[in-house]
Design an enzyme around this catalytic site. Structure first.
Site, PDB file in Angstrom:
ATOM      1  N   CYS A 163      13.368  10.670   7.316  1.00  0.00           N
ATOM      2  CA  CYS A 163      13.049  10.280   8.695  1.00  0.00           C
ATOM      3  C   CYS A 163      14.234  10.504   9.620  1.00  0.00           C
ATOM      4  O   CYS A 163      14.068  10.893  10.759  1.00  0.00           O
ATOM      5  CB  CYS A 163      12.622   8.830   8.725  1.00  0.00           C
ATOM      6  SG  CYS A 163      13.743   7.785   7.812  1.00  0.00           S
ATOM      7  N   GLU A 165       8.548  16.549  15.080  1.00  0.00           N
ATOM      8  CA  GLU A 165       9.107  16.270  13.757  1.00  0.00           C
ATOM      9  C   GLU A 165       8.452  17.203  12.743  1.00  0.00           C
ATOM     10  O   GLU A 165       7.236  17.138  12.531  1.00  0.00           O
ATOM     11  CB  GLU A 165       8.841  14.805  13.381  1.00  0.00           C
ATOM     12  CG  GLU A 165       9.524  14.408  12.089  1.00  0.00           C
ATOM     13  CD  GLU A 165       9.207  12.981  11.654  1.00  0.00           C
ATOM     14  OE1 GLU A 165       8.043  12.552  11.783  1.00  0.00           O
ATOM     15  OE2 GLU A 165      10.130  12.308  11.167  1.00  0.00           O
ATOM     16  N   GLU A 177       8.929   1.371  11.275  1.00  0.00           N
ATOM     17  CA  GLU A 177       9.990   2.375  11.069  1.00  0.00           C
ATOM     18  C   GLU A 177       9.283   3.713  11.098  1.00  0.00           C
ATOM     19  O   GLU A 177       8.552   4.053  10.161  1.00  0.00           O
ATOM     20  CB  GLU A 177      10.643   2.201   9.693  1.00  0.00           C
ATOM     21  CG  GLU A 177      11.326   0.869   9.482  1.00  0.00           C
ATOM     22  CD  GLU A 177      12.707   0.815  10.079  1.00  0.00           C
ATOM     23  OE1 GLU A 177      13.092   1.750  10.798  1.00  0.00           O
ATOM     24  OE2 GLU A 177      13.395  -0.179   9.824  1.00  0.00           O
ATOM     25  N   LYS A 224       0.883  -1.184   0.000  1.00  0.00           N
ATOM     26  CA  LYS A 224       0.000   0.000   0.000  1.00  0.00           C
ATOM     27  C   LYS A 224       0.914   1.225   0.000  1.00  0.00           C
ATOM     28  O   LYS A 224       1.429   1.640   1.039  1.00  0.00           O
ATOM     29  CB  LYS A 224      -0.875  -0.023   1.265  1.00  0.00           C
ATOM     30  CG  LYS A 224      -2.233   0.644   1.117  1.00  0.00           C
ATOM     31  CD  LYS A 224      -2.188   2.083   0.710  1.00  0.00           C
ATOM     32  CE  LYS A 224      -2.002   3.017   1.879  1.00  0.00           C
ATOM     33  NZ  LYS A 224      -1.788   4.430   1.456  1.00  0.00           N
ATOM     34  N   GLY A 233       6.437   5.017   8.342  1.00  0.00           N
ATOM     35  CA  GLY A 233       5.602   6.221   8.307  1.00  0.00           C
ATOM     36  C   GLY A 233       5.681   6.922   9.641  1.00  0.00           C
ATOM     37  O   GLY A 233       6.644   6.734  10.403  1.00  0.00           O
ATOM     38  N   SER A 234       4.661   7.691   9.945  1.00  0.00           N
ATOM     39  CA  SER A 234       4.703   8.495  11.164  1.00  0.00           C
ATOM     40  C   SER A 234       4.518   7.618  12.407  1.00  0.00           C
ATOM     41  O   SER A 234       3.910   6.537  12.348  1.00  0.00           O
ATOM     42  CB  SER A 234       3.595   9.551  11.112  1.00  0.00           C
ATOM     43  OG  SER A 234       2.354   8.905  11.009  1.00  0.00           O
ATOM     44  N   THR A 235       4.998   8.129  13.513  1.00  0.00           N
ATOM     45  CA  THR A 235       4.822   7.433  14.787  1.00  0.00           C
ATOM     46  C   THR A 235       3.333   7.300  15.112  1.00  0.00           C
ATOM     47  O   THR A 235       2.874   6.261  15.603  1.00  0.00           O
ATOM     48  CB  THR A 235       5.585   8.205  15.883  1.00  0.00           C
ATOM     49  OG1 THR A 235       6.983   8.039  15.613  1.00  0.00           O
ATOM     50  CG2 THR A 235       5.277   7.706  17.280  1.00  0.00           C
ATOM     51  N   GLY A 240       1.998   4.589  13.048  1.00  0.00           N
ATOM     52  CA  GLY A 240       2.652   3.355  13.501  1.00  0.00           C
ATOM     53  C   GLY A 240       1.935   2.758  14.702  1.00  0.00           C
ATOM     54  O   GLY A 240       1.733   1.545  14.796  1.00  0.00           O
TER      55      GLY A 240
HETATM   56  P1  NAD Z   1       2.036   8.535   7.394  1.00  0.00           P
HETATM   57  O1  NAD Z   1       2.174   7.809   8.669  1.00  0.00           O
HETATM   58  O2  NAD Z   1       1.040   9.605   7.281  1.00  0.00           O
HETATM   59  O3  NAD Z   1       1.698   7.505   6.221  1.00  0.00           O
HETATM   60  C1  NAD Z   1       2.478   6.355   5.999  1.00  0.00           C
HETATM   61  C2  NAD Z   1       1.615   5.329   5.294  1.00  0.00           C
HETATM   62  O4  NAD Z   1       0.573   4.944   6.189  1.00  0.00           O
HETATM   63  C3  NAD Z   1       0.932   5.830   4.036  1.00  0.00           C
HETATM   64  O5  NAD Z   1       0.893   4.797   3.072  1.00  0.00           O
HETATM   65  C4  NAD Z   1      -0.466   6.156   4.524  1.00  0.00           C
HETATM   66  O6  NAD Z   1      -1.451   6.097   3.511  1.00  0.00           O
HETATM   67  C5  NAD Z   1      -0.676   5.053   5.530  1.00  0.00           C
HETATM   68  N1  NAD Z   1      -1.701   5.355   6.528  1.00  0.00           N
HETATM   69  C6  NAD Z   1      -2.094   6.567   7.002  1.00  0.00           C
HETATM   70  N2  NAD Z   1      -3.098   6.413   7.900  1.00  0.00           N
HETATM   71  C7  NAD Z   1      -3.331   5.090   7.998  1.00  0.00           C
HETATM   72  C8  NAD Z   1      -4.233   4.303   8.752  1.00  0.00           C
HETATM   73  N3  NAD Z   1      -5.124   4.844   9.589  1.00  0.00           N
HETATM   74  N4  NAD Z   1      -4.190   2.956   8.613  1.00  0.00           N
HETATM   75  C9  NAD Z   1      -3.305   2.378   7.779  1.00  0.00           C
HETATM   76  N5  NAD Z   1      -2.438   3.075   7.013  1.00  0.00           N
HETATM   77  C10 NAD Z   1      -2.448   4.405   7.129  1.00  0.00           C
HETATM   78  O7  NAD Z   1       3.501   9.026   7.031  1.00  0.00           O
HETATM   79  P2  NAD Z   1       3.952   9.886   5.773  1.00  0.00           P
HETATM   80  O8  NAD Z   1       3.461  11.277   5.969  1.00  0.00           O
HETATM   81  O9  NAD Z   1       3.619   9.158   4.509  1.00  0.00           O
HETATM   82  O10 NAD Z   1       5.540   9.821   5.931  1.00  0.00           O
HETATM   83  C11 NAD Z   1       6.237  10.648   6.766  1.00  0.00           C
HETATM   84  C12 NAD Z   1       6.565   9.935   8.059  1.00  0.00           C
HETATM   85  O11 NAD Z   1       7.264   8.717   7.797  1.00  0.00           O
HETATM   86  C13 NAD Z   1       7.499  10.729   8.941  1.00  0.00           C
HETATM   87  O12 NAD Z   1       7.067  10.649  10.268  1.00  0.00           O
HETATM   88  C14 NAD Z   1       8.836  10.023   8.768  1.00  0.00           C
HETATM   89  O13 NAD Z   1       9.734  10.193   9.825  1.00  0.00           O
HETATM   90  C15 NAD Z   1       8.407   8.618   8.625  1.00  0.00           C
HETATM   91  N6  NAD Z   1       9.457   7.823   7.982  1.00  0.00           N
HETATM   92  C16 NAD Z   1      10.183   6.944   8.733  1.00  0.00           C
HETATM   93  C17 NAD Z   1      11.202   6.205   8.154  1.00  0.00           C
HETATM   94  C18 NAD Z   1      12.022   5.227   8.957  1.00  0.00           C
HETATM   95  O14 NAD Z   1      12.670   4.374   8.351  1.00  0.00           O
HETATM   96  N7  NAD Z   1      12.040   5.311  10.271  1.00  0.00           N
HETATM   97  C19 NAD Z   1      11.470   6.359   6.792  1.00  0.00           C
HETATM   98  C20 NAD Z   1      10.710   7.268   6.060  1.00  0.00           C
HETATM   99  C21 NAD Z   1       9.686   7.982   6.670  1.00  0.00           C
END
Ligand code: NAD
Length: 503
Positions: free
Chosen positions: A307, A406, A272, A196, A249-251, A254
């Site tokens: 990130c 962040e 992550e 996804k 993605g975001s904490t 997560g």
């Molecule tokens: P996000 O958490 O908004 O989205 C990440 C993914 O989760 C997307 O595919 C999104 O559609 C999906 N998502 C959102 N809400 C959801 C839900 N309720 N249920 C299931 N899936 C859902 O993050 P973003 O804005 O896409 O990315 C930025 C974030 O990612 C930052 O916090 C960044 O630090 C983090 N990040 C971490 C790493 C790492 O390796 N630690 C790497 C890259 C990005």
């Protein structure tokens, strides 16, 4: 290598290439591109210039069901996991080769999707994704099982087995690289995957799926459901027939993955998540200019949408002004320009509204008493509203929002300290623990500080050097589980004991 010898050389050439691009924008399920069951689509707006570049299938629960069923069927009949290791290896190598030979198309899609400079997409994102798939291809015929010690009438095998169906939910900041970090180890372990991608970055994922199929990955082993988090991601995370969610993605989101696991089938979760990574710069830092350069690139590369961006500089007050001056000088060389201009080193943020959010933090910082040393504005001469200047906030104090949260944009917070003993405390005073750096000429101090800082990676006198051979991931609320390195394969497998007794 089939890589084209040269890429278009000017912004105009790239705009022409973008104008004729007709990217695939449907879901990829069971080896075919299909519309969403609902027929719904969403407009994918490019942050490069604010234009709509595709109408993308808006996947939802029914599509996730279809994709998971296809993945399950592929897993159960063994069409992938039971292949001879050398056949699996050949497929993954072909996949890596196809990524390389499609660098131009993948790079352009990546830039159009998320706004990063075209030169980075071509030199970093697409090739790193190919390298990653190639790296894991090599494990196909090198993963061996164990035999436990027993008496002479018994044989106890400890077999590593794939988990089954893996749901991979990924963000938009490095779509190709992070997807490859998930696909490489998950596939070589023998799993099926439902991917996804983020709603902001669906297009390169769909091309990747086609390339995997062209490479010979059997139908159903890799499926892609594009769509929004709440409507496509959540049903995947909650699905009773998904064995694992590997999430970046975001904490905040997560944590929802952990809830979804508990509310459904106790699926494995690997996370992550976010970061607020510190540089700790001591007064005896040997080469302040090298530190300034690494700090500038560590926050302004990819517009700060990284990130592990080094977004906090915790610096001895006695050298703070000299350091900020040099960071500003290096920032001036990281030219902000149109994403399709090959000379741009910084370009658009992922969406105009994300730029609004980043700029709102600059205002918050000002109100909290920080001083804007450089930047702080939208680059209005560029189209679409998503370009933001490299920004340094000086005189940030512990506890300010710009020091804690962040921002995920090109905004650096500089926090002076007076007492060296405080530096580690400040570095660790965060919910995150993804990465950090220590700058000092004293190797004893470097060693002590790098063990005292709670982070998945600590660099000493450098920043952001890495390879596929080193694990990447976080401590604390930056998540758990590691991408990259042989260790990443472990999280997509589990042990099975097979004990045979010879009467
Ligand atoms: P996000 O958490 O908004 O989205 C990440 C993914 O989760 C997307 O595919 C999104 O559609 C999906 N998502 C959102 N809400 C959801 C839900 N309720 N249920 C299931 N899936 C859902 O993050 P973003 O804005 O896409 O990315 C930025 C974030 O990612 C930052 O916090 C960044 O630090 C983090 N990040 C971490 C790493 C790492 O390796 N630690 C790497 C890259 C990005």
């Amino acid at each position: 290598m089939n890589k084209p010898a040269t890429f278009p050389a000017t912004r105009a050439d790239w705009e022409t290439a973008a104008g004729v691009l007709r990217p695939e924008s449907r879901l990829f399920i069971d080896g075919r591109f299909v519309d969403a069951a609902s027929g719904e689509t969403f407009a994918k707006v490019s942050p490069v210039d604010g234009r709509v570049i595709a109408e993308v299938a808006s996947g939802a629960a029914a599509d996730v069901d279809r994709a998971v069923s296809a993945a399950r069927a592929a897993f159960e009949d063994g069409r992938w996991r039971s292949l001879e290791p050398k056949q699996k290896k050949a497929v993954l190598h072909r996949f890596a080769d196809l990524i390389r030979s499609h660098t131009q198309e993948l790079g352009l899609l990546e830039t159009l999707d998320v706004g990063k400079p075209i030169s980075d997409s071509l030199a970093v994102d697409a090739p790193f994704a190919a390298d990653c798939i190639q790296y894991y291809a090599e494990f196909a015929d090198k993963l061996v099982d164990e035999v436990a010690p027993t008496g002479p009438n018994d044989l106890a095998l400890i077999r590593r087995e794939p988990l089954g169906v893996v749901g991979a939910i990924v963000p938009w900041n490095y779509p190709l690289i992070i997807t490859a970090w998930k696909l490489g180890p998950a596939l070589v372990a023998g799993n099926s995957v439902v991917l996804k991608p983020a709603e902001q970055s669906p297009l390169s994922a769909l091309l990747l799926a086609r390339l995997a199929a062209d490479a010979g990955l059997p139908d159903g082993v890799l499926n892609v459901v594009t769509g929004f988090g709440e409507t496509a991601g959540a049903p995947l995370a909650l699905h009773g027939d998904v064995d694992m969610i590997t999430f970046t993605g975001s904490t905040e989101v997560g944590k929802l993955m952990l809830v979804a696991s508990g509310q459904s089938n106790m699926k494995r979760v690997a996370l992550e998540c976010g970061g607020k990574s510190p540089h700790v710069v001591l007064a005896d830092c040997g080469d302040l200019d090298a530190a300034a350069s690494a700090i500038a690139w560590g926050i302004f590369y990819n517009q700060g949408e990284t990130c592990h961006a080094g977004s906090r500089v915790i610096v001895d007050r006695r050298i703070k002004d000299r350091l900020v001056e040099r960071i500003a000088a290096h920032a001036a060389t990281i030219s902000l320009g149109h994403a399709l201009d090959p000379s741009s080193k910084m370009a658009a943020l992922v969406e105009a509204r994300h730029a609004d959010r980043v700029l709102s933090y600059v205002d918050i910082g000002r109100k909290e008493g920080a001083v804007v040393a450089i930047g702080g504005r939208r680059a209005d001469h560029l189209p679409g509203g998503a370009y933001v200047e490299a920004t340094v906030l000086d005189e940030v104090k512990p506890g300010m929002r710009v020091e804690r949260e962040e921002i995920f944009g090109p905004v650096l917070a500089v926090i002076p300290f007076d007492d060296e003993a405080d530096a580690v405390r400040l570095a660790n005073d965060t919910i995150y623990g993804l990465a950090a750096a220590v700058w000092t000429a004293d190797m004893g101090k470097a060693h002590r500080l790098s063990s005292a800082i709670r982070a998945g990676t600590v660099w000493v006198n450098t920043y952001d050097r890495s390879s596929l051979a080193t694990p990447f991931g976080g401590f604390k609320q930056s998540g758990f589980g590691r991408d990259r390195s042989p260790h990443a394969i472990d999280k997509y497998m589990d042990f099975k004991t097979v004990w045979t007794h010879f009467g």
